[in-house]
Design a protein around this motif. Structure first.
Motif, PDB file in Angstrom:
ATOM      1  N   ILE A 111      39.622  44.793  32.932  1.00 31.57           N
ATOM      2  CA  ILE A 111      40.714  45.374  33.709  1.00 31.57           C
ATOM      3  C   ILE A 111      40.499  44.968  35.167  1.00 31.57           C
ATOM      4  O   ILE A 111      39.623  45.499  35.855  1.00 31.57           O
ATOM      5  CB  ILE A 111      40.750  46.906  33.573  1.00 31.57           C
ATOM      6  CG1 ILE A 111      40.827  47.300  32.096  1.00 31.57           C
ATOM      7  CG2 ILE A 111      41.938  47.486  34.335  1.00 31.57           C
ATOM      8  CD1 ILE A 111      40.757  48.792  31.854  1.00 31.57           C
ATOM      9  N   GLN A 112      41.292  44.021  35.624  1.00 32.01           N
ATOM     10  CA  GLN A 112      41.074  43.419  36.937  1.00 32.01           C
ATOM     11  C   GLN A 112      41.214  44.419  38.077  1.00 32.01           C
ATOM     12  O   GLN A 112      40.506  44.336  39.086  1.00 32.01           O
ATOM     13  CB  GLN A 112      42.062  42.265  37.141  1.00 32.01           C
ATOM     14  CG  GLN A 112      41.781  41.414  38.366  1.00 32.01           C
ATOM     15  CD  GLN A 112      40.467  40.652  38.245  1.00 32.01           C
ATOM     16  OE1 GLN A 112      40.160  40.101  37.198  1.00 32.01           O
ATOM     17  NE2 GLN A 112      39.684  40.649  39.313  1.00 32.01           N
ATOM     18  N   GLN A 113      42.130  45.395  37.926  1.00 34.26           N
ATOM     19  CA  GLN A 113      42.344  46.359  39.012  1.00 34.26           C
ATOM     20  C   GLN A 113      41.075  47.137  39.340  1.00 34.26           C
ATOM     21  O   GLN A 113      40.765  47.389  40.507  1.00 34.26           O
ATOM     22  CB  GLN A 113      43.456  47.351  38.641  1.00 34.26           C
ATOM     23  CG  GLN A 113      44.820  46.713  38.462  1.00 34.26           C
ATOM     24  CD  GLN A 113      45.108  46.399  37.010  1.00 34.26           C
ATOM     25  OE1 GLN A 113      44.278  45.799  36.334  1.00 34.26           O
ATOM     26  NE2 GLN A 113      46.265  46.802  36.526  1.00 34.26           N
ATOM     27  N   ILE A 114      40.334  47.545  38.306  1.00 29.41           N
ATOM     28  CA  ILE A 114      39.102  48.303  38.527  1.00 29.41           C
ATOM     29  C   ILE A 114      38.064  47.418  39.196  1.00 29.41           C
ATOM     30  O   ILE A 114      37.370  47.839  40.135  1.00 29.41           O
ATOM     31  CB  ILE A 114      38.561  48.867  37.197  1.00 29.41           C
ATOM     32  CG1 ILE A 114      39.578  49.833  36.579  1.00 29.41           C
ATOM     33  CG2 ILE A 114      37.226  49.571  37.415  1.00 29.41           C
ATOM     34  CD1 ILE A 114      39.154  50.389  35.233  1.00 29.41           C
ATOM     35  N   GLN A 115      37.961  46.184  38.744  1.00 32.23           N
ATOM     36  CA  GLN A 115      37.014  45.249  39.351  1.00 32.23           C
ATOM     37  C   GLN A 115      37.325  45.040  40.828  1.00 32.23           C
ATOM     38  O   GLN A 115      36.430  45.061  41.680  1.00 32.23           O
ATOM     39  CB  GLN A 115      37.061  43.904  38.620  1.00 32.23           C
ATOM     40  CG  GLN A 115      36.413  43.912  37.246  1.00 32.23           C
ATOM     41  CD  GLN A 115      36.434  42.524  36.623  1.00 32.23           C
ATOM     42  OE1 GLN A 115      37.469  41.869  36.568  1.00 32.23           O
ATOM     43  NE2 GLN A 115      35.288  42.067  36.164  1.00 32.23           N
ATOM     44  N   ASP A 116      38.608  44.825  41.134  1.00 33.80           N
ATOM     45  CA  ASP A 116      38.995  44.572  42.525  1.00 33.80           C
ATOM     46  C   ASP A 116      38.682  45.771  43.414  1.00 33.80           C
ATOM     47  O   ASP A 116      38.118  45.627  44.506  1.00 33.80           O
ATOM     48  CB  ASP A 116      40.487  44.247  42.605  1.00 33.80           C
ATOM     49  CG  ASP A 116      40.821  42.887  42.007  1.00 33.80           C
ATOM     50  OD1 ASP A 116      39.890  42.078  41.823  1.00 33.80           O
ATOM     51  OD2 ASP A 116      42.008  42.639  41.724  1.00 33.80           O
ATOM     52  N   ALA A 117      39.054  46.973  42.962  1.00 38.38           N
ATOM     53  CA  ALA A 117      38.810  48.177  43.763  1.00 38.38           C
ATOM     54  C   ALA A 117      37.315  48.390  43.974  1.00 38.38           C
ATOM     55  O   ALA A 117      36.871  48.744  45.077  1.00 38.38           O
ATOM     56  CB  ALA A 117      39.430  49.397  43.077  1.00 38.38           C
TER      57      ALA A 117
END
Length: 249
Positions: A111-117
């Protein structure tokens, strides 16, 4: 008149010196603590927290008021990775036909959003560790420069969770590291191909304290920026060059 102006400048300088030596370090320490506490809410180990990645199961569905088509999905998430998912799609026009697909443990999706945050909050903590409370500030420009970079990282981290970057159909088809639960139904009407998108959703409990932390840290940083900037409103006071010795009698 001149003496009064000089006295006012001396008072302003003392207030500005207090801001640089007391308020700025205190505020940066406060923001640092908020960000470290925020890390404990993430489902993945961050910033020295060695807790194992949390495993959570979510049931996602299409809001009944948005469309007659139905998407249902049962998702198992380990930290920032979808390890298993079973999805089904039922189109209202074809009520007797159900389309199914799945994600298996052998081919998990990130899940890219979690990685980015998570990346942005770690960058913010690392930046504050080197340029925050332990730094000696002599001018307002130095403080504002740190605040500009810090708020940029915090805004990007918050936006990663609130406003994930939208992708085209081609990007979604070629994606290998993220799951976007958006179903596109293609149809052909009178020789014209059109598509409808259907989305499923569910609440994620840990997102609330994380977003509150991002928002609180941003608010505190903006307050400090306003406090530093207010000194530049005084006509004869230049906080980037003024010192007590130059304004005192």
């Amino acid at each position: 008149m001149v003496e009064n102006e000089r006295a006012e400048l001396v008072v302003l300088q003392h207030e500005f010196d207090w801001l640089l030596t007391e308020e700025v370090p205190r505020t940066f320490n406060q923001v640092m603590q908020i960000l470290k506490d925020c890390c404990t809410h993430f489902p993945v180990p961050l910033c020295g927290h060695d807790a194992a990645a949390k495993q959570e199961k979510y049931i996602m569905s299409t809001p009944s008021h948005t469309t007659q088509d139905q998407v249902k999905c049962v998702v198992t998430v380990n930290g920032d990775t979808i390890s298993q998912a079973d999805m089904s799609l039922k189109i209202a026009k074809h009520a007797n036909q159900i389309h199914r697909t799945s994600v298996t443990p052998e081919a998990p999706w990130r899940i890219q959003q979690i990685q980015d945050a998570a990346n942005f909050i770690q960058l913010a903590i690392k930046f504050l560790d080197g340029h925050g409370a332990n730094n000696t500030f002599k001018t307002s420009g130095e403080v504002l420069s740190v605040l500009t970079h810090l708020t940029s990282l915090l805004q990007k981290g918050r936006s990663s969770l609130l406003i994930p970057r939208k992708k085209t159909i081609d990007e979604l088809m070629n994606s290998r590291n993220m799951l976007v639960l958006a179903v596109y139904h293609l149809s052909n009407a009178a020789g014209t191909v059109k598509f409808d998108s259907i989305q499923a959703e569910c609440a994620v409990p840990w997102l609330n304290p994380v977003l509150v932390s991002f928002t609180t840290a941003l608010h505190i940083a903006h307050q400090l920026r306003d406090k530093v900037s207010v000194f530049s409103q005084y006509k004869d006071f230049t906080p980037d060059s003024c010192s007590v010795s130059t304004v005192s009698c």
